[in-house]
Motif scaffolding. Structure first.
Motif, PDB file in Angstrom:
ATOM      1  N   ASP A   1       0.835  -1.177   0.153  1.00  0.00           N
ATOM      2  CA  ASP A   1       0.068  -0.027  -0.119  1.00  0.00           C
ATOM      3  C   ASP A   1       0.844   1.243   0.133  1.00  0.00           C
ATOM      4  O   ASP A   1       0.555   2.409  -0.608  1.00  0.00           O
TER       5      ASP A   1
ATOM      6  N   TYR B   1      -2.813  -0.711 -10.604  1.00  0.00           N
ATOM      7  CA  TYR B   1      -3.252  -2.124 -10.226  1.00  0.00           C
ATOM      8  C   TYR B   1      -2.409  -2.727  -9.321  1.00  0.00           C
ATOM      9  O   TYR B   1      -1.244  -2.522  -9.336  1.00  0.00           O
ATOM     10  N   LYS B   2      -3.114  -3.417  -8.510  1.00  0.00           N
ATOM     11  CA  LYS B   2      -2.305  -3.806  -7.344  1.00  0.00           C
ATOM     12  C   LYS B   2      -2.519  -5.415  -7.155  1.00  0.00           C
ATOM     13  O   LYS B   2      -3.794  -5.668  -7.127  1.00  0.00           O
TER      14      LYS B   2
ATOM     15  N   ASP C   1      -1.334  -7.889  -4.669  1.00  0.00           N
ATOM     16  CA  ASP C   1      -0.865  -7.829  -3.197  1.00  0.00           C
ATOM     17  C   ASP C   1      -1.235  -9.301  -2.465  1.00  0.00           C
ATOM     18  O   ASP C   1      -2.522  -9.362  -2.051  1.00  0.00           O
TER      19      ASP C   1
ATOM     20  N   GLU D   1      -7.139  -0.253  -8.187  1.00  0.00           N
ATOM     21  CA  GLU D   1      -7.733  -1.661  -8.366  1.00  0.00           C
ATOM     22  C   GLU D   1      -6.982  -2.701  -7.840  1.00  0.00           C
ATOM     23  O   GLU D   1      -5.924  -2.812  -8.200  1.00  0.00           O
ATOM     24  N   THR D   2      -7.487  -3.462  -6.931  1.00  0.00           N
ATOM     25  CA  THR D   2      -6.706  -4.904  -6.472  1.00  0.00           C
ATOM     26  C   THR D   2      -7.178  -5.716  -7.695  1.00  0.00           C
ATOM     27  O   THR D   2      -8.494  -6.041  -7.836  1.00  0.00           O
TER      28      THR D   2
ATOM     29  N   SER E   1      -6.756  -9.758  -8.475  1.00  0.00           N
ATOM     30  CA  SER E   1      -6.594 -11.103  -7.997  1.00  0.00           C
ATOM     31  C   SER E   1      -5.828 -12.103  -8.790  1.00  0.00           C
ATOM     32  O   SER E   1      -6.365 -12.418  -9.856  1.00  0.00           O
TER      33      SER E   1
END
Ligand SMILES: Cc1cc2nc3c(=O)[nH]c(=O)nc-3n(C[C@H](O)[C@H](O)[C@H](O)COP(=O)(O)OP(=O)(O)OC[C@H]3O[C@@H](n4cnc5c(N)ncnc54)[C@H](O)[C@@H]3O)c2cc1C
Length: 325
Positions: free
Chosen positions: A47, A62-63, A65, A174-175, A177
Motif C-alpha cells: 500500500d 493496479y495492485k 498484493d 484496483e486490486t 486477484s
C-alpha cells in the motif's frame, strides 16, 4: 491511442526510484502515440508503494498484493504482469533495466508474444513512428531499433531518464486477484547486503575503487573514509571483485555489473577500461585519481588528479569534510 503499463519496482514495500524514470518514458510514449499509462504494483503489503505512485497521472494503479508475491520470483511475477497487461489492455509494458527488469521482462515478452526492447536510453523517430535507442558493445555503439510486434516490452536505463515529476491528482486503485501458481522455482532465502550506505544504483554520489588499491584490506581502508566524507555509495571494478574476496560482486560497476549515473562519480585507482566506462560514463561529474597520467579514465573525467591515491586521499578527505562542514 495506446495503453501503456509501467511495472513498479519495489523491495520490501519500498519503491525504487527508477520506477519514476520508467514513468517518464511512458509519458513520452503517450505524448507521441496518444493514450495514457497505468501502473502495476506487485508484492505483499504494497500500500505504501501505491501511495508513493499517486499524483503522476496514471489512469489506474493496479495492485497484486499477496503472500505468493512477497519475494520476487520471475515465474509468479510473469503471471501477474501478464494478468495486469491484459487488464490494462496495454500494448506497451515498461519497467526498469536493473537486475529486476533483466530477469523479469524477457519472460514477460515471451508470455505476451511481444517484441523486447532492452536497455532503452531514448526515443527516436517521428510522431507515432516509435524508434528506440539502446547501447550495444559496452556502450560503444548506440543502436536505433524498431519493434515490429503489436505489443512491446521495454526495459529502461533509468540513468538516462529523469524521474517523472508529480502533476497532482489521484489515480484509482484496483486490486487484481492473481494466483501465484506453482512454477519451477521456489523462494528459499534472500541474503542481501546489509549496509548503512545508499544503494549503488540510487546514490547521488558514488566512489569506486580499482585494482590500484593493492588488496581487499587496503581497498576498505581507503574507500570507507572517502565514502563517509561524501555520504556516498561504494562501487568497484570487476578486477577488484574478482580478485579480492573482501569486496562483494554486487559492488561491481560496468558492462557486466551495475550501471550508475550519479551526480558525482569518483574513480580511485581505476584504469578506465571500456567495460568499466559502460557502467558509469553517464555520471554528471566524473573525478579520477590515478598515478598514471595516460590512464584512459582521464579521457572521460571532468576533473583528474594524477597522484598516488594512498598519498593524496587523506588530505582530499580532510578537504571534503571541511567543505561540507
Ligand atoms: C566481457 C568483459 C566484461 C567486463 N565487465 C567489466 C565490468 O562490468 N566492470 C569492470 O570494471 N570491468 C569489467 N571488465 C574488466 C575490464 O576489462 C578491466 O580489466 C577492469 O575494469 C580493470 O579494473 P581496474 O581499473 O581496477 O584495474 P587495472 O586496469 O589494473 O587498473 C588499475 C589502475 O590503478 C592505477 N594505480 C595503481 N596504483 C595506484 C595508486 N597507488 N594510486 C592511484 N592509481 C593507481 C594504475 O595506474 C591503473 O590505471 C570486463 C572484461 C570483459 C572481458
Amino acid at each position: 491511442m495506446a495503453k501503456i503499463l509501467v511495472i513498479a519496482e519495489q523491495v520490501d514495500g519500498a519503491l525504487k526510484k527508477g520506477t519514476l524514470s520508467a514513468i517518464n518514458l511512458a509519458q513520452q510514449i503517450a505524448a507521441r502515440v496518444g493514450g495514457g499509462f497505468d501502473v502495476g504494483v506487485i508484492g505483499s503489503g504494497v500500500d505504501g508503494v501505491v501511495s508513493g505512485l499517486q499524483g503522476f497521472g496514471a489512469g489506474a494503479i493496479y495492485k497484486v498484493d499477496g503472500g505468493g508475491f512477497a519475494h520476487y520470483l520471475a515465474e509468479p511475477y510473469t503471471v501477474a504482469v501478464k494478468a495486469l497487461a491484459e487488464k490494462s489492455g496495454a500494448s506497451f509494458v515498461i519497467s526498469t533495466a536493473g537486475t529486476f527488469g533483466k530477469d523479469l521482462l524477457p519472460r514477460v515478452a515471451a508470455a505476451l508474444g511481444a517484441g523486447m526492447v532492452a536497455d532503452c536510453t531514448a526515443l527516436a523517430g517521428d510522431g507515432a513512428d516509435l524508434l528506440y535507442k539502446r547501447p550495444m558493445y559496452a556502450g560503444n555503439v548506440i543502436a536505433t531499433v524498431r519493434a515490429k510486434t503489436p505489443k512491446v516490452v521495454i526495459s529502461v536505463r533509468t540513468a538516462e531518464f529523469d524521474a517523472a515529476s508529480p502533476s497532482g491528482g489521484q489515480s484509482p486503485v484496483e486490486t487484481v486477484s492473481v494466483e501465484a501458481g506453482g512454477g519451477g522455482a521456489r523462494f528459499v532465502s534472500f541474503d542481501g547486503t546489509e549496509s548503512e550506505r545508499p544503494e549503488l544504483t540510487e546514490a547521488d554520489i558514488v566512489v569506486s575503487g580499482g585494482r590500484g588499491l593493492k588488496d581487499g584490506k587496503t581497498f576498505w581502508e581507503v574507500m570507507n573514509p572517502l565514502a563517509d566524507a561524501l555520504g556516498a555509495a561504494i562501487g568497484a571494478t570487476r578486477a577488484v571483485v574478482d580478485s579480492w574476496e573482501e569486496v562483494p560482486n554486487d559492488m561491481q560497476v560496468g558492462q557486466t555489473g551495475k550501471v550508475v549515473a550519479p551526480k558525482l562519480y569518483v574513480a580511485v585507482a581505476i584504469s578506465g577500461a571500456i567495460q568499466h566506462l559502460a557502467g558509469m560514463k553517464n555520471s554528471k561529474t566524473i573525478v579520477a585519481i590515478n598515478k598514471d597520467p595516460d590512464a584512459p579514465i582521464f579521457q572521460i573525467a571532468d576533473y583528474g588528479l594524477v597522484a598516488d591515491a594512498f598519498a593524496v586521499l587523506p588530505e582530499f578527505i580532510q578537504k571534503v569534510k571541511a567543505a561540507r562542514g
